[in-house]
Design an enzyme around this catalytic site. Sequence first.
Site, mmCIF file in Angstrom:
data_model
loop_
_atom_site.group_PDB
_atom_site.id
_atom_site.type_symbol
_atom_site.label_atom_id
_atom_site.label_comp_id
_atom_site.label_asym_id
_atom_site.label_seq_id
_atom_site.Cartn_x
_atom_site.Cartn_y
_atom_site.Cartn_z
ATOM 1 N N ASP A 208 0.939 -1.241 0.212
ATOM 2 C CA ASP A 208 -0.408 0.085 0.390
ATOM 3 C C ASP A 208 0.755 0.896 -0.125
ATOM 4 O O ASP A 208 2.259 0.596 0.353
ATOM 5 C CB ASP A 208 -0.934 0.025 1.787
ATOM 6 C CG ASP A 208 -1.595 1.029 1.748
ATOM 7 O OD1 ASP A 208 -2.402 1.589 0.057
ATOM 8 O OD2 ASP A 208 -2.858 0.778 2.182
ATOM 9 N N ASP B 73 -3.010 7.429 -4.136
ATOM 10 C CA ASP B 73 -4.623 7.735 -5.320
ATOM 11 C C ASP B 73 -4.911 9.050 -3.661
ATOM 12 O O ASP B 73 -4.040 8.678 -3.086
ATOM 13 C CB ASP B 73 -5.290 6.997 -4.996
ATOM 14 C CG ASP B 73 -5.385 6.083 -3.616
ATOM 15 O OD1 ASP B 73 -5.140 5.556 -3.174
ATOM 16 O OD2 ASP B 73 -6.421 5.540 -3.052
ATOM 17 N N ALA C 288 -11.808 4.410 0.322
ATOM 18 C CA ALA C 288 -12.591 4.576 0.971
ATOM 19 C C ALA C 288 -13.727 4.989 1.488
ATOM 20 O O ALA C 288 -14.800 5.115 1.198
ATOM 21 C CB ALA C 288 -12.724 6.724 0.362
ATOM 22 N N CYS D 130 -15.603 -19.935 20.637
ATOM 23 C CA CYS D 130 -15.353 -20.602 18.906
ATOM 24 C C CYS D 130 -14.126 -21.386 20.521
ATOM 25 O O CYS D 130 -13.528 -22.181 20.689
ATOM 26 C CB CYS D 130 -13.950 -19.874 19.108
ATOM 27 S SG CYS D 130 -12.555 -19.860 17.741
ATOM 28 N N CYS E 279 -11.142 -23.107 18.115
ATOM 29 C CA CYS E 279 -9.291 -22.557 17.636
ATOM 30 C C CYS E 279 -8.766 -22.620 18.190
ATOM 31 O O CYS E 279 -8.495 -22.902 20.018
ATOM 32 C CB CYS E 279 -9.871 -21.001 17.386
ATOM 33 S SG CYS E 279 -8.374 -19.810 18.611
ATOM 34 N N CYS F 287 -8.219 -20.351 21.520
ATOM 35 C CA CYS F 287 -9.763 -20.976 22.501
ATOM 36 C C CYS F 287 -9.782 -22.061 23.763
ATOM 37 O O CYS F 287 -10.548 -21.982 24.565
ATOM 38 C CB CYS F 287 -11.143 -20.029 22.074
ATOM 39 S SG CYS F 287 -10.845 -18.404 21.484
HETATM 40 ZN ZN LIG Z 1 -10.979 -18.619 18.924
#
Ligand SMILES: [Zn+2]
Length: 470
Positions: A86, A121, A187, A270, A272, A275
């Site tokens: 960027d 830009d 934007a 969660c 994952c 977690c």
């Molecule tokens: Zn998680």
Amino acid sequence: MFEVRDKDLAGRIGRLRVGEWTVETPTIMPVVNPNLRTVEPSELPDFGAEIAITNAYILYRGELRDRALDGGLRSVVDFPGPLMTDSGSFQLSVYGDVEVSSREIVEFQDAVGSDLVTPLDVPTAPGSGRARAEADLEVTQRRIEEAVDLVGERAVAPVQGSTHPDLRERAARDAASTGAGYFCVGAIVPLMERYEYPELVDCVVASKRGLPDSAPVHLFGAGHPASFALAVSMGGDLFDSAAYALFARKGRYLTVEGTKFLEEMAYLPCSCPECSRRDVEEMDEEALARHNLHVTFEELRNVKQHVREGRLAELVAQRARSHPHLLAGWRRYFEHVDWVEARDPAVKRKGVLYTGGETSRRPEVARHNRRLARVEIGPRVLFAPHDADTSRFEDDFDVVKVKPPFAYPSELSETYPCGQSVVPGKPDPETLGVTQDAVDRLIEESDFDQVAYLEFPYGLEVPGEMVGRD
Ligand SMILES: [Zn+2]
């Protein structure tokens, strides 16, 4: 450079060639801040990242600049895949000024070996006046042209135009004419921060209208899992997420329903790896950032699976229910349904799981009900609920079955989408309105000798005589 493999609504699964790599879209590129790292870039592929993005302006201004110029971008961002850079436009939009020209920052990105090079830009804030937006667009367009001259199709063309749909569309068309190989809608972050999803939908669709369908399109800053399904349904192919790390720093926990504050949570919903082995109190910033990445890429896979099945609308409708403003954006989406329908496949792998409300305007319904008037039936027609036994009338009438929101001649009972679709027993008012329109249009556009109906449980009005009451 970009090949579309699967489509649903205006969303698509594609393959994008970036440098020597090919990535599957839609995908999310984690934003790597060269100075502040919560998760090492080399680990990002383990979460599902196929491409990453870093800010060339931060590198250009900072102490890593010489190292990046000597050893290339990957010597400072150790990511084993394509890297987009960027330009500093974000800093320009926040601080109003940056100490670099577009040519300098493009040449710098080229020198460090970036795979996708973004010119500087001029982001025009949402709600800006027309004259301002037009003046900014002229500058942006010249800088895209300059970037294409310098780096060819590696150039990224940002589409601006503030909240003026016609300017967005024109900017997109002008950008597409430059030879740039990659496009991004810029934007839109302020709209998302203010939950102005209807305006966001208008801006993105207008930008997409100006671009060819063969163009890969990046929605800058739209990486939140809650809005991801909607973003893909508009034809967004690439997204970026700085949120996984920025939100982790502020104790924010991403979910597909929105953002939660860790300090207000009693449970981690969660499963994952982060977690499932911790309690709320044990979540630190790094674990939180990792969770945020896991949930982001989980939703990405979920969205892609729904595109494959032709059931993206079902998923967006669910996600939109998590926030009133997101639902408002999803409703606005259907004001562009003609544009969506032109991109939506006419036949899908699975039937519609129809849940009523705004989805009565989804393209499968609009397309089917419009074609209904072209089917040759009559001159004596009987309208009947789809599950009614009409065998005793079939010598005298052609039967039109009504399965709100669909109406169809009985011989099309097994064809897509009517046969495969599941609808609720009792239609809601919006669905009933759509069904009534289809019935009215069929009668109006045909020249039937006789119209009759078999008792309707839906409250539908059919101008004709009722038959079959014993
Ligand atoms: Zn998680």
